[in-house]
Structure formats: C-alpha cells, structure tokens
Design an enzyme around this catalytic site. Structure first.
Site, PDB file in Angstrom:
ATOM      1  N   ARG A  33      46.496  41.526  39.010  1.00 10.89           N
ATOM      2  CA  ARG A  33      45.967  42.120  40.244  1.00 10.89           C
ATOM      3  C   ARG A  33      45.840  41.146  41.411  1.00 10.89           C
ATOM      4  O   ARG A  33      45.660  41.563  42.548  1.00 10.89           O
ATOM      5  CB  ARG A  33      44.606  42.775  39.954  1.00 10.89           C
ATOM      6  CG  ARG A  33      44.715  43.924  38.960  1.00 10.89           C
ATOM      7  CD  ARG A  33      43.407  44.640  38.769  1.00 10.89           C
ATOM      8  NE  ARG A  33      42.959  45.274  40.004  1.00 10.89           N
ATOM      9  CZ  ARG A  33      41.804  45.952  40.092  1.00 10.89           C
ATOM     10  NH1 ARG A  33      41.008  46.044  39.037  1.00 10.89           N
ATOM     11  NH2 ARG A  33      41.450  46.501  41.231  1.00 10.89           N
ATOM     12  N   PRO A  44      37.582  38.544  33.209  1.00  3.92           N
ATOM     13  CA  PRO A  44      37.205  37.316  32.515  1.00  3.92           C
ATOM     14  C   PRO A  44      35.785  36.875  32.867  1.00  3.92           C
ATOM     15  O   PRO A  44      35.402  36.830  34.041  1.00  3.92           O
ATOM     16  CB  PRO A  44      38.243  36.305  33.011  1.00  3.92           C
ATOM     17  CG  PRO A  44      39.414  37.141  33.404  1.00  3.92           C
ATOM     18  CD  PRO A  44      38.828  38.398  33.970  1.00  3.92           C
ATOM     19  N   GLU A  45      34.993  36.572  31.834  1.00  2.62           N
ATOM     20  CA  GLU A  45      33.633  36.085  31.985  1.00  2.62           C
ATOM     21  C   GLU A  45      33.576  34.679  31.406  1.00  2.62           C
ATOM     22  O   GLU A  45      34.603  34.123  30.990  1.00  2.62           O
ATOM     23  CB  GLU A  45      32.660  37.027  31.279  1.00  2.62           C
ATOM     24  CG  GLU A  45      32.778  38.472  31.744  1.00  2.62           C
ATOM     25  CD  GLU A  45      31.808  39.420  31.050  1.00  2.62           C
ATOM     26  OE1 GLU A  45      30.873  38.935  30.363  1.00  2.62           O
ATOM     27  OE2 GLU A  45      31.987  40.636  31.194  1.00  2.62           O
TER      28      GLU A  45
END
Length: 262
Positions: free
Chosen positions: A113, A2-3
C-alpha cells in the site's frame, strides 16, 4: 498492520545481514522514498558495511559502518510493509519497492500500500528527531513510567495505549490482547485505574509483548484472544462468553463482556 512484534521479527531479519557489504541499492518505486532522490540511496550506501539494526516502537533503523552508523536507512512499515532477506537470484515480487543487494543475498523492502515508506538519514540528529516524536518503547517501559505517561489526562485506555507519543510500538492486536489479559475494558478511563490495575496492566503488557516479539507477530494461539477475534461468534478462551466487538479510536476492538466489565 505491522506492530512491535512484527518489526522485531524484521529486526532479526536485518540482524542476519549485519556485516554484509552493500553492492547496490535499487529503488524500484520512488513513491516510497520520503526525503531523498531514489539515486541518493545507492550513492550513500554502496560499498558500506551494514551494522546491527536498531528498533524503537514500529521503526527500524539499518545503520552502516563501524562508527555511529550513518548514513542509515529508516524503515516505516505502514499498513502492509515487511522486510525480507532473499537470495540474489530469487524472482522479483511486484511489491518489492527497494532492493538492497549485498555481497551475499539481498534485503527487500516489500509494501503493497506504500503508506509511509523509507528515509535516508545522514547523521545521528535525524534518528533523534524521529525518536523525539515517540514515547518509550513498549518492551522497555517500566510501571511507573507507564502510569505517568498514560495517566496524565483522562482518556479511554485503548486510545491511550495506541498513542505512539505515549508508548511506542503497540498496535490494535497487541492492545486488545493486553487488555483482555489484564481484565480491563478498553473504554476504561486511565484516571479510573487503581494501583492493582496498573500493576496488572504492566505485567500483562510486558508478557504479551515479550511472547509476541519472540513469535514475530501477535500469535493467534487458542489460549489467546487473538486466536478467536476473527471467528464468527468467537468465544472468550478464558470463560467461553461470546466476544463483543466495536470500533474504538477508529479501530475494530474485541473484548469479553464478562471478563472485561466496563
């Protein structure tokens, strides 16, 4: 990963829950909690009304109450995190790590993760401490500040733009797209940029960030570099030259050897 555009999409998800009352908070995986006991989230947030979320770079703050907004939940999305709003009866997902039950629906922090996680902030100082480690938000930085923050030391442009202490929110896809649109090679030293380069970099950065934020991701459109970077023998959508890739700053980097000359 995610950015800024993705997190802006998550901010809009959270905005849709603003004003809702927290009924309970279930931390289903204590490993994602950074600074508090899992039970502390429920004790701190139960019965409180969610406020309007705040984003800075890749961070998202979920405040409560009508005052300064604390206690609040700080969300880091790491490599695979996301925020979803669901109906209360929706079946659980195996990667739903934290579920905030509201008087209408739920907010779910989902992360496969579990690289960074969430934190409970009890006062404004905690949020300010997080911001002190980051540069200005990429969506708000102006050209002079961009040049000042990136041009202080001789670094490759790709590495400088990815440095969150310089500019917050830019990730691998965004930076490659910006540099392709600005016709700048990712290995170009920041000290080698001239005034027209800085002007073009600033314009393309804000254009890409604004369009991506509206989409909630860096969109793989046919006219964008992002739309071709994963193709086998992908070609530049501007000049049709075969794209080049390599590892720069530990990230797979894609550029056009014709449009972006070193």
């Amino acid at each position: 990963m995610p950015e800024l555009p993705d997190v802006e999409g998550f901010r809009r998800v959270a905005e849709g829950a603003a004003g809702r009352i927290v009924r309970s908070v279930a931390v289903r995986d204590a490993q994602v909690v950074r600074n508090a006991e899992a039970s502390g989230f429920d004790a701190a947030l139960r019965g409180r009304r969610l406020g309007h979320p705040r984003r800075h770079g890749k961070l998202l703050l979920l405040p409560t109450g009508s005052g300064r907004g604390f206690p609040a939940v700080l969300l880091h999305f790491g490599m695979t995190g996301m925020l979803l709003r669901t109906d209360a009866g929706d079946p659980p997902h195996p990667h739903d790590r934290v579920v905030v039950s509201l008087d209408r629906g739920e907010l779910r922090y989902r992360d496969q993760r579990k690289l960074i996680g969430i934190a409970l902030l009890t006062e404004q100082g905690g949020w300010q401490a997080e911001l002190s480690r980051l540069g200005p938000d990429a969506a708000a930085i102006d050209r002079d500040e961009l040049r000042d923050r990136l041009g202080r030391t001789r670094r490759q442009l790709k590495a400088a733009l990815l440095d969150q202490t310089r500019v917050a929110g830019l990730g691998n896809l965004t930076v490659d797209e910006v540099l392709w649109r600005a016709r700048l090679h990712p290995r170009t030293a920041t000290t080698d940029l001239r005034a027209p380069d800085w002007r073009r970099l600033d314009q393309r950065l804000h254009g890409v960030v604004a369009a991506s934020a509206r989409a909630g991701c860096v969109p793989p459109r046919p006219s964008w570099l992002t739309g071709h970077r994963d193709e086998r023998a992908g070609r530049c959508p501007r000049c049709a030259t075969e794209l080049t890739s390599g590892v720069l700053s530990g990230r797979t980097t894609v550029w056009c050897p014709s449009c972006q000359r070193a």
